[in-house]
Structures are given as C-alpha cells and as structure tokens.
Enzyme design. Structure first.
Site, PDB file in Angstrom:
ATOM      1  N   GLU A 134      -3.686   4.798  -1.165  1.00  0.00           N
ATOM      2  CA  GLU A 134      -2.038   4.814   0.323  1.00  0.00           C
ATOM      3  C   GLU A 134      -2.592   5.709   1.207  1.00  0.00           C
ATOM      4  O   GLU A 134      -1.238   5.742   1.690  1.00  0.00           O
ATOM      5  CB  GLU A 134      -0.886   4.163  -0.390  1.00  0.00           C
ATOM      6  CG  GLU A 134      -1.367   3.449  -1.828  1.00  0.00           C
ATOM      7  CD  GLU A 134      -0.204   3.566  -2.778  1.00  0.00           C
ATOM      8  OE1 GLU A 134      -0.048   2.311  -3.727  1.00  0.00           O
ATOM      9  OE2 GLU A 134       0.842   4.864  -2.514  1.00  0.00           O
ATOM     10  N   ARG A 155       0.652  -1.076  -0.066  1.00  0.00           N
ATOM     11  CA  ARG A 155      -0.146   0.394   0.361  1.00  0.00           C
ATOM     12  C   ARG A 155       0.737   1.517  -0.015  1.00  0.00           C
ATOM     13  O   ARG A 155       0.575   2.366   0.663  1.00  0.00           O
ATOM     14  CB  ARG A 155      -1.075  -0.480   1.364  1.00  0.00           C
ATOM     15  CG  ARG A 155      -2.078   0.679   0.744  1.00  0.00           C
ATOM     16  CD  ARG A 155      -3.511   0.544   1.760  1.00  0.00           C
ATOM     17  NE  ARG A 155      -4.459   1.546   1.243  1.00  0.00           N
ATOM     18  CZ  ARG A 155      -5.875   0.865   2.050  1.00  0.00           C
ATOM     19  NH1 ARG A 155      -6.108   0.606   3.289  1.00  0.00           N
ATOM     20  NH2 ARG A 155      -6.374   2.151   1.321  1.00  0.00           N
ATOM     21  N   CYS A 156       1.604   1.419  -1.420  1.00  0.00           N
ATOM     22  CA  CYS A 156       3.241   2.563  -1.415  1.00  0.00           C
ATOM     23  C   CYS A 156       3.271   2.910  -2.333  1.00  0.00           C
ATOM     24  O   CYS A 156       3.395   1.048  -3.639  1.00  0.00           O
ATOM     25  CB  CYS A 156       3.841   1.834   0.025  1.00  0.00           C
ATOM     26  SG  CYS A 156       5.472   2.454   0.218  1.00  0.00           S
TER      27      CYS A 156
END
Ligand code: CDP
Length: 795
Positions: free
Chosen positions: A741, A370-371
């Site tokens: 994110e 998530r990045c």
C-alpha cells in the site's frame, strides 16, 4: 567446498521471478467467482433504494412473485422472521441486511429476487412497488451535529443523536505545554474525500446449501475467508465445521472485499430456503454506490514550531463520516483506525488527537482502501501539514523534514502517539530522492519560470506505515486476535504444497511465498505450489488487507519452512549415519561437518521421510506455523513530484515523479516495483481525477467511470523508482517489511504538495482532492482555498 545452490537460480529471495499466476490470467483461464456455474444454479439481483433517507410505508412484491421464472422474493420483513434483517458489523454496530423501517442511504438493499436468470431477476426487482416517505438528508458531519438534525439511527436504543464516538489518544497536557512554548503555530484544515477502491471485479457470491449433507459452501470474492466463515456461523447460527468458504481468483480487492455485504447474506439464506445454488454478482453501479467506501475525513491540525524549524508538538482533530452504519474493518480498540500513526517518522515530543465519528445518509464508509486502517489519511495530513509548516517558517521543504526526522540510530523509536517503530534510514531516502529529481536545479528553474508567468511546483511526501497487524496482544477484529499461518507439506519426491491463511487478490503470493520456501529449504520455487482461500484446506488466518501478508503470513512461511528443516536435519543425520550435531546446512543440502563432500539433499531427506526414517520417528514431512508478530513492520518512502500548472485552465501536468521505497528485504524486486507502480497510479488518480461525492439530496454523484476515472497507461505519468535503500526489519524472520500500500498511502500528498507549491505566493494553502482543473483554476484566479466537501451543487 560448498555445494550450496545458487539462490537466484532456484527462484529464492531477491529473484525477479515471473509471476506464476499470470500463466492462467493472460490465457483467460483464471477462475473468478462469476466463472463458476453449478448445476441447478439460480441468480439473485438486489433492489436498491433510490432515496438517501426515507421511511418505508409499504413494500408490495406481489407482481414480482407472478413473473415466470421467479423462485423467491426476499424483503426485510421476511429476513426479520429469521432474525436476519440486521447483522453485526466489524465495528460492533449493526447494519440492515434488507431495509425494514427506513432506508438510510441511496443504494441501500431493500429486496432481492432469485430467478432462473439474472435478467428475469432484474425485471422482477423493477416490479416491486415501494411507498417511501422522504426524510431530511445528512451528507456531512456538520449537518449530522446541527441542532434539530434528524436522527439517522433511530432503530438503536441509546442513540439520541448522530454521533458514533468521541475518542482521543496522545498526551493532551504535554501538547498544550508545547504550544505555549511555540514561536510559530501553523494551522491547516482539509477534507480527504470519499474514495472508492473500485476493483475491476465487483463483489459476488455463490451460496450452495446441500440439505443431504447439511454443508454450506460459499464461493465468494472475500479477502478474508476465515473471518467470513466465523461471521456466517455467528449470524446464520450454522455450525462452523459445516461451512466452507472458497475465495477463488479475485480481480482486485483493495479493501473493498473485506466487509460482509447484505448480498452475501441474502444469497446464503436463499440457497438454504430453495436448496439450490444461488449466484449474486454485483453490477458496477451497485459496487460504486453501495459497497465499502474509504476516507471521508475532515482533518484540522496545528503544529507548534520553534523558529529554527524544530517541531515541538502537534494537535489533530478529525471528524469522520461513516455513512449510515459504522462498519469499518479495523482493530477494535482504535476507533479511527491507525490515524495516530501520523508523524511516526518525525521526532516530535508531544502530540494529541481527538476524533469524532458521525453517521450520515451515505453508504457505510471507512474501509481501508489500499491502506492500513486510515494510515492514508494520517500520512496525507502529516505531509500536507509539513508543507504548510515549512512554508509558514519560510524554510526549505527538504531541510525542514530532514531536521525533524528520527535518526538512523534512534530505533526502536517511540512515536508521539505511542507506537514503536522498528528501523529506517529516512534522511538517506530523502537524499536519494532529491538527487534523482535534481532538486537544486529544479528550484532554480522554478524561480526563472515564475518570472515568465509559468507555474512550476515541487511536492515532497514521506510516509512510514505500520504494516502487519497483529501482534495479537494489541490487535483484534471483533475479538479475534490478529496473527497468521502457513502449512507446508513436502511430498516424497521433494515437491511441495504450501497453504496460508492469507488470500492474494493480485499481489502475487503464489510466486513470492514459494520464493521464501526456496530461500529456507533450497527447494526450487517452481517445485512449490501455493494455495490460498479455501477454509476447508487452508490453516486459519485473518486474510489479506493492510499489507499484512508479508509481515505475518510471509513470516509464517519462513517459520514453517524452518520447522521442516529441523526435521529434515534429523533425517539427514540418519541417512549420513552421524549425530545431528555433526550435520551442517547449506542451501538445499545437509553435509557432515568434518567431510563436506558427504551430504544429502533436501529432496533425499523428503524421500527418507516416507521410506527410510529412523526408528521412532513419525513419518512424513509436513508442518504448520502460526505466527504472531512481535511488532508491526515500518517501511518508509519518499515520493517527490514536479508539476506545471496552467493558470489559464487549472490543468496540471506531472513533469517527473521519483519514488524511493525502503521495504526492507525484497522477496521479489519485480513484484515490489509492480506494487509501487500500482500504488502511485492510484495516488495520482485520487489526487487528480477521481470524483465521487454527494449532493444535498444524498444522491451519489460520480458512481460511473466517466467521473470516477480509473487511469489507463495513457493518463498515468511515468515513475522513476529507486531501490537502493534497504533497512531490514529486525524482527521479521527474513527482514521483509510490507509494501503493497505504501505508494497509495504516501503518494497523494506529493501530488497535492506539488500543485500547492506551484501556487506559492497566491496565499492558497489548500485545495481538496481531486484537484480537478476547475478547482485549481478557482484557487489561482480567486486566490483562495477550495473545499471539496459535500454537498456539491449539480446545477
Ligand atoms: O498483504 P499484501 O499481499 O497486499 O501486501 P504485501 O505483504 O506488502 O505484499 C505485496 C506483494 O509484494 C506480495 O507478493 C509480497 O510477497 C511482495 N513483497 C516482496 O516481494 N517483498 C517485500 N519486502 C514485501 C512484499
């Protein structure tokens, strides 16, 4: 008089339209990989290594072959005869598909059994006898670089040690000069621990090779179907047009479903050999122990400060632990991802980053959970460093940030590491957050409480994240340029089908992409069906990760709609019997400029495209757009948390959390809030409770949901979200920036800063995440920093 449609009523931009995909999900009618059953389908299970580092003396699979119902046992040697024992990674390294010479991490794939059902396959795996010779184990970069350390990748030529890369970026001389002028130098060391994306649905694939047509169809849990198609074509040397990858509904990805896993390769080979469909569904332990971990970075930093609070320069050094194979999925020219996006929100004259990557006896790490390619680590370090620097200067945390922010009229702004940020109102977001949390009041209460021995703390974190890779000039994965696509077909009755190169995993693309079409064309969103994930029908795209969908595929949706509108305008002119220049557009309708009552709807234009087009015009109303963004989009956020720490137990409770997110124009405000809420929940989990690590033997500790907790509504604190700051992205066609994110990226530092703030006066500068009660208690009672770096003691 305008007859334009009401955009909110037709589900356009800004409508909190309910998620259309939820109709099937809440009825239990989603179609996940494991829901698919094909005639004659067999099942595959993987045998994994119990040891983290060992030479394989022998593998004896004879007993497994004898078990009734077993069709095939694959081992590394068999893969090697087809040149498939190793495969390339997305970072120009190699990774074992099935181990031949050594096992290099606990959970590594050693053999596969294909059988009539998964239970027979599992039993047969247990019947495979392997003679291992244990080797010394490495679980951190210090061990990896120690004199005499065993060389993990002795399979590689020119790899005399465990160092993968040494990389640097920024202005070394300018940064040195800044430090010479500093009144104060603030320092911080920390470890961002390994974390695991842990989607509820594990990874899996069903390979179906049809000898009669030579076509290979693979249903699988991938976030990037077209990249997988290219990888299968290259690795298995199959013709690309004979490969169809279908990514059906996905039960969460979070980066875990970007890499190519050995299970995919083995199921494909098994299907080719057996000429039957082969299903592989990973179990939870397999997923937690062996698939794409994230983070595992040691960050050392120094900040050069003037005593009035102005930041003069920053030095960063990272040591990253990549596990046994360097398989980060990231733009190829950046060895440590976008770590150098740190400090983009602050006006800092000079910065320099050195980065060293090493191998260890752990599963491959470095997925962007998530990045956007290590931005989470960058933002965590940035905001932890900001907190340490403000407290070294004796300055107020909010004032220190505000005085160093990039100002609203300084955009586009060149960051100290060379990125160009697009737009933002940083101070305004901070002020909204401070007001919402009642900053001054809380500080008063905190001081009062401290007199009574109660530890209250407040943590601020800001984040700005580069979202939307490409542009293709600078961003590629394995040489494939990063851009994205959309194809829109308007049927004659004005209903439409839209396909993109992205792949939703729960983010709601089926809802929001239709809203962009509604905004551009005035077709009600409910008249647009969205389809993603089938390489035979979707236009080529790089998939969904790094919150790139809205910035890139979403922009392509707007652009293809505009192409359609341009053709519809010609049709409208023909229907209205005027020249094209005399035709005006309002939402859903073209009209004659001099006679606004004379008009035709977009639906009437669609019908004309199939039944009444002008002479010489190509029939139909459909088009494709490939969008190569001019730059990344840079959303901004401020997260503020207040906590109370119990000094007797080390337990800390969140009192309040405020989130102010500016992601430009919000397509669907409700979905955006859902994305923020989910991200904050993951941030809280990382900071508070998700413990997964390694002992000295390389055993993965915490590969279960007792230690690696996924918070439910019970554990998760409430979040107060603010949406009043909107800075449109100047180069995105509808002004949107990514959001998926942001909260997971910026959130963790807010929680940790709050706990460290509560311990002010104890001399504690850092406690590594997760801030488990025993770590906080140790810090409070021993008045010292607490490291979480592996190996951990398990006695
Ligand atoms: O790439 P990914 O879909 O994970 O992330 P994203 O592009 O940030 O979008 C996440 C979800 O939020 C999608 O459904 C977007 O369309 C929606 N979104 C939105 O409604 N408005 C924005 N400004 C950004 C995203």
């Amino acid at each position: 008089m305008t007859q334009a449609l009401d955009e909110i009523k037709i589900g356009g931009l800004g409508a909190s339209r309910k998620r259309v995909e939820d109709d099937r999900f809440i009825r239990g009618r989603g179609n996940y990989t494991d829901d698919i059953t094909l005639p004659g389908m067999l099942h595959m299970e993987i045998l994994r290594s119990p040891l983290a580092h060992a030479r394989i003396r022998s593998i004896d699979a004879s007993k497994a072959w004898e078990i009734p119902g077993v069709h095939l046992v694959l081992t590394g040697d068999m893969m090697a005869t087809r040149n498939l024992a190793w495969m390339p990674t997305l970072s120009y390294d190699t990774q074992a598909v099935l181990a031949t010479d050594k096992v290099r991490f606990q959970g590594q794939e050693v053999a596969c059994v294909i059988a009539d059902d998964p239970y027979i396959a599992k039993d047969a795996c247990e019947a495979i006898e392997i003679d291992y010779e244990p080797l010394p184990v490495i679980v951190n970069p210090t061990q990896a670089q120690a004199d005499g350390a065993p060389v993990i990748r002795d399979d590689k030529e020119n790899q005399p040690d465990n160092v993968i890369f040494d990389w640097e970026v920024g202005d070394r001389a300018g940064t040195d000069a800044a430090f010479e002028q500093a009144d104060v130098v603030s320092k911080l060391k920390l470890h961002y621990p390994r974390s695991h994306p842990s989607p509820i649905e594990c990874c899996g694939s069903i390979a179906d090779f049809n000898r009669a047509t030579s076509k290979l169809t693979v249903y699988m849990t991938t976030q990037a179907p077209h990249i997988i198609r290219a990888a299968v074509a290259l690795v298995a040397e199959l013709p690309e047009h004979m490969i169809r990858i279908v990514s059906p509904d996905i039960g969460g990805g979070f980066g875990n479903k970007v890499p190519v896993y050995p299970g995919y390769v083995c199921s494909i080979l098994a299907s080719i050999l057996l000429e039957r469909p082969v299903k592989w569904i990973e179990d939870k332990t397999g997923n937690l122990i062996s698939t794409g971990f994230a983070r595992d970075v040691y960050l050392h930093g120094e900040m050069a400060l003037r005593k009035d609070g102005k930041i003069l320069g920053v030095r960063m050094h990272t040591e990253s632990d990549h596990g046994a194979f360097f398989s980060d999925a990231q733009p190829s020219k950046f060895k440590i991802g976008l770590m150098h996006s740190a400090f983009a929100a602050y006006d800092i004259p000079a910065a320099h980053l050195t980065a060293r990557g090493t191998y260890s006896n752990k599963a491959p790490g470095g997925v962007a959970y998530r990045c956007s390619f290590r931005v989470t680590e960058a933002m965590f370090f940035q905001e932890r460093m900001m907190q340490a620097a403000a407290s070294d200067l004796g300055m107020d945390q909010a004032d220190f940030r505000r005085m160093n922010f990039v100002h609203d009229d300084d955009f586009p702004h060149r960051t100290p590491f060379g990125f160009l940020t697009d737009s933002g109102q940083y101070a305004k977001c901070l002020d909204v957050g401070l007001r919402a949390v009642g900053y001054e009041d809380f500080r008063r209460k905190q001081a009062e409480a401290r007199k009574k021995g109660r530890l209250l703390g407040l943590g601020i974190s800001t984040m700005t994240e580069p979202l939307g890779a490409g542009n293709s000039r600078e961003y590629d994965i394995l040489g494939i340029k990063m851009f994205d696509s959309a194809e829109l077909k308007i049927h004659m009755t004005g209903k439409a089908i839209l396909r993109t190169g992205a792949k939703t995993q729960g983010q709601g693309h089926e809802t929001t992409w239709a809203q962009i079409v509604a905004h551009e064309l005035g077709l009600p969103a409910e008249d647009v069906v969205v389809e993603e994930g089938d390489t035979d029908t979707a236009p080529f795209g790089m998939g969904t990760y790094a919150s790139r969908s809205t910035p890139v595929a979403g922009a392509a949706v707007a652009m293809v709609s505009r192409k359609i509108r341009a053709k519809a305008r010609k049709l409208a002119a023909h229907l209205l019997e005027v020249s094209e220049e005399d035709v005006e557009w309002e939402l859903g309708r073209f009209y004659v400029r001099s006679a606004p009552d004379r008009g035709v709807t977009i639906q009437e234009c669609a019908m004309a495209a199939y039944s009444n087009m002008p002479d010489g015009m190509e029939p139909g109303l459909e088009n494709t757009a490939y969008y190569d963004p001019p730059n990344l989009t840079w959303p901004f956020a401020v997260y503020i948390v207040t906590v109370e720490v119990d000094p007797a137990t080390g337990v800390w409770d969140v009192l309040n959390m405020v989130a102010v997110d500016d992601c430009g124009v919000r397509i669907n405000p409700m979905i955006v809030e859902g994305q923020i809420m989910g991200g904050l929940t993951e941030a809280y989990a990382m900071a508070n409770m998700q413990f997964i690590t390694f002992d000295a033997e390389g055993n993965c500790i915490g590969a279960n949901y007792m230690d690696y907790l996924l918070p439910s509504a019970w554990e998760t604190p409430g979040f107060e979200m603010h949406s009043e700051v909107v800075t449109p992205c100047p180069h995105h066609p509808i002004g949107a920036k990514g959001i998926g994110e942001c909260a997971a990226v910026g959130g963790p530092a807010a929680f940790v800063n709050a706990v460290i703030d509560a311990l002010d006066g104890t001399g504690v500068r850092n406690i590594d995440m997760p801030l488990l009660p025993d770590r906080v208690w140790e810090a409070v009672t021993q008045r010292r920093d607490v490291s979480g770096a592996p190996p951990v003691r398990t006695d």
